[in-house]
Scaffold this motif. Structure first.
Motif, PDB file in Angstrom:
ATOM      1  N   ALA A  96     -11.364 -68.163 -16.539  1.00 49.33           N
ATOM      2  CA  ALA A  96     -11.593 -66.893 -17.252  1.00 49.33           C
ATOM      3  C   ALA A  96     -10.338 -66.466 -18.013  1.00 49.33           C
ATOM      4  N   GLU A 125     -14.719 -57.974 -17.517  1.00 49.93           N
ATOM      5  CA  GLU A 125     -16.001 -58.100 -18.237  1.00 49.93           C
ATOM      6  C   GLU A 125     -16.539 -59.533 -18.157  1.00 49.93           C
ATOM      7  N   ARG A 126     -15.652 -60.463 -18.419  1.00 52.06           N
ATOM      8  CA  ARG A 126     -16.034 -61.873 -18.444  1.00 52.06           C
ATOM      9  C   ARG A 126     -16.528 -62.341 -17.073  1.00 52.06           C
ATOM     10  N   LEU A 127     -15.793 -61.929 -16.033  1.00 50.52           N
ATOM     11  CA  LEU A 127     -16.158 -62.356 -14.681  1.00 50.52           C
ATOM     12  C   LEU A 127     -17.509 -61.755 -14.277  1.00 50.52           C
ATOM     13  N   GLN A 163     -19.925 -60.986 -16.323  1.00 53.77           N
ATOM     14  CA  GLN A 163     -20.947 -61.726 -17.086  1.00 53.77           C
ATOM     15  C   GLN A 163     -21.233 -63.076 -16.429  1.00 53.77           C
ATOM     16  N   GLN A 164     -20.148 -63.735 -15.978  1.00 57.59           N
ATOM     17  CA  GLN A 164     -20.318 -65.044 -15.327  1.00 57.59           C
ATOM     18  C   GLN A 164     -21.174 -64.905 -14.070  1.00 57.59           C
ATOM     19  N   HIS A 202     -10.971 -57.253 -20.474  1.00 57.31           N
ATOM     20  CA  HIS A 202     -11.766 -58.405 -20.907  1.00 57.31           C
ATOM     21  C   HIS A 202     -12.047 -59.357 -19.757  1.00 57.31           C
ATOM     22  N   LEU A 203     -11.036 -59.525 -18.908  1.00 61.10           N
ATOM     23  CA  LEU A 203     -11.171 -60.452 -17.782  1.00 61.10           C
ATOM     24  C   LEU A 203     -12.271 -59.977 -16.827  1.00 61.10           C
ATOM     25  N   TYR A 252     -13.246 -58.287  -8.246  1.00 56.61           N
ATOM     26  CA  TYR A 252     -12.700 -59.027  -9.388  1.00 56.61           C
ATOM     27  C   TYR A 252     -11.192 -58.871  -9.458  1.00 56.61           C
ATOM     28  N   ARG A 260      -3.974 -63.498 -23.415  1.00 63.76           N
ATOM     29  CA  ARG A 260      -3.699 -64.491 -22.368  1.00 63.76           C
ATOM     30  C   ARG A 260      -2.194 -64.680 -22.201  1.00 63.76           C
ATOM     31  N   ALA A 314      -9.947 -68.398 -21.135  1.00 64.67           N
ATOM     32  CA  ALA A 314     -10.918 -68.048 -22.176  1.00 64.67           C
ATOM     33  C   ALA A 314     -10.574 -66.739 -22.896  1.00 64.67           C
ATOM     34  N   LEU A 315      -9.525 -66.058 -22.430  1.00 62.39           N
ATOM     35  CA  LEU A 315      -9.120 -64.796 -23.097  1.00 62.39           C
ATOM     36  C   LEU A 315      -8.567 -65.079 -24.496  1.00 62.39           C
TER      37      LEU A 315
END
Lengths: 186, 189
Positions: free
Chosen positions: B127, B176-178, B180-181, B173-174, A5, B136, B130-131
């Motif tokens: 992503a 985490e989001r990735l 989850q995706q 957060h980034l 990531y 962002r 979306a922050l």
């Protein structure tokens, strides 16, 4: 997993980091600024003249209005004495049916020092002036109030007595009747 | 009357040449960094260039204030930043990343690899977009190497410690989001 990531994020951020301004951008920006300046200065120059013209026009209008006011003021001085001197008309009562042409005539105005001055009064402005100052409503007199009360009561006998001829006839008839009654009593 | 006009024309000419000189110096010094600021938000070269141009037009409009400004660099960056944020609202998502693949190819990648890289990058940008707004914005400004943490703080109206905290949270957060995706896509498969 986490490193993957991080790499992806860094790759995206590198893309933004490596962005370079397109060739000739500075020249295009400067040309746009110069064009804006030329347009702005010409419009400013134009607006200076426009505002100057507007200010001059406003000044002319103000002066004209001032002069008219001065003339109207002197005309009013000439009108007032003539109104009070009119025959059979109450001072200040508007003359509704008076035509403007009939009023538009020279008026002799007494001026301090014993001399007289002739002032030509425009009929229209005089009519306007009279309409602007209508006479205030005056209270009814005692007689007028009595008349109104009788008219509202609708008593025909009382109303008829207001006519002097009718009253004389009635008085004569009553007197004759009284005399006849007295003669019959003897 | 003619004398007044001549004087007026001279005054305008002097003013115009002074402004032109000042702006020319500013364009030469700061247009590059302003372009990167705008590009970080808009991700479109044409839109970013237009933003830079608008920034300098604003400078011309407010040239009277220029002397009173202590730090023209931060002032310009703030103008460009706000103009880019305004412009971003009008830009469609299709206009944002339409040149990513072409740039990847220009870097020497094969067409297939460039396309895959572009797809990957679009996902990352999605992503980032979306922050939360402050996170962002801090992340996008941190991309610009010329900007110090102090300057980023000045643009965002935060303290330097606040900016560092925003950057840390944005990264977390980034990630985490990735994750989850990816998990959601794995479930779908």
């Amino acid at each position: 997993m986490s490193e993957r990531y991080e790499e992806g994020v860094e790759e995206a951020l590198d893309y933004l980091r490596e962005a370079r301004a397109p060739l000739g951008m500075q020249m295009r920006v400067l040309a746009a600024v110069r064009e804006h300046e030329i347009r702005g200065s010409s419009s400013r120059r134009f607006s200076v003249w426009i505002w100057g013209g507007v200010a001059a026009a406003v000044a002319v209008v103000v002066i004209a209005v001032g002069m008219l006011e001065v003339r109207h003021g002197s005309a009013r001085v000439g009108v007032l004495p003539n109104l009070t001197a009119r025959t059979g008309q109450m001072a200040g009562v508007p003359e509704k049916s008076a035509p403007a042409e009939a009023i538009a005539k020279p008026v002799v105005v007494p001026v301090s020092g014993g001399s007289h001055r002739v002032v030509r009064v425009a009929g229209v402005s005089r009519v306007k002036e009279m309409r602007s100052y209508p006479a205030p409503a005056e209270p009814l007199t005692g007689q007028e109030l009595a008349l109104v009360a009788i008219a509202r009561s609708a008593n025909k006998a009382e109303f008829a007595m207001l006519d002097p001829e009718q009253r004389a006839i009635t008085n004569a008839a009553e007197e004759a009747e009284f005399k006849r009654f007295v003669q019959q009593s003897y | 009357m003619a004398a007044i006009e001549v004087l007026g024309l001279r005054w305008f000419a002097v003013e115009a040449s002074k402004a032109e000189f000042d702006v020319a110096a500013l364009v030469s010094s700061y247009s590059e960094v302003l372009y990167r600021v705008a590009f970080s938000i808009l991700r479109n070269p044409t839109e970013a260039e237009d933003t830079v141009q608008d920034t300098f037009l604003r400078v011309v409009q407010h040239r009277a204030e220029l002397e009173a400004i202590r730090d023209p660099r931060t002032w310009l960056i703030r103008i460009a930043w706000n103009l880019a944020l305004d412009r971003r609202r009008k830009v469609t998502p299709e206009q944002l990343d339409d040149e990513v693949a072409a740039k990847m190819e220009a870097k020497g990648l094969a067409a297939d690899d460039a396309l895959a890289a572009a797809r990957r990058m679009k996902k990352m940008f999605g992503a980032i977009d979306a922050l939360p707004r402050k996170e962002r914005e801090a992340m996008l400004l941190s991309v610009i190497e010329e900007l110090s943490t102090g300057e980023i703080a000045a643009v965002l109206g935060r303290s330097e410690a606040g900016v560092r905290s925003l950057l840390f949270r944005a990264r977390a957060h980034l990630r985490e989001r990735l994750q989850q995706q990816d998990a959601a896509q794995g479930d779908m498969r």
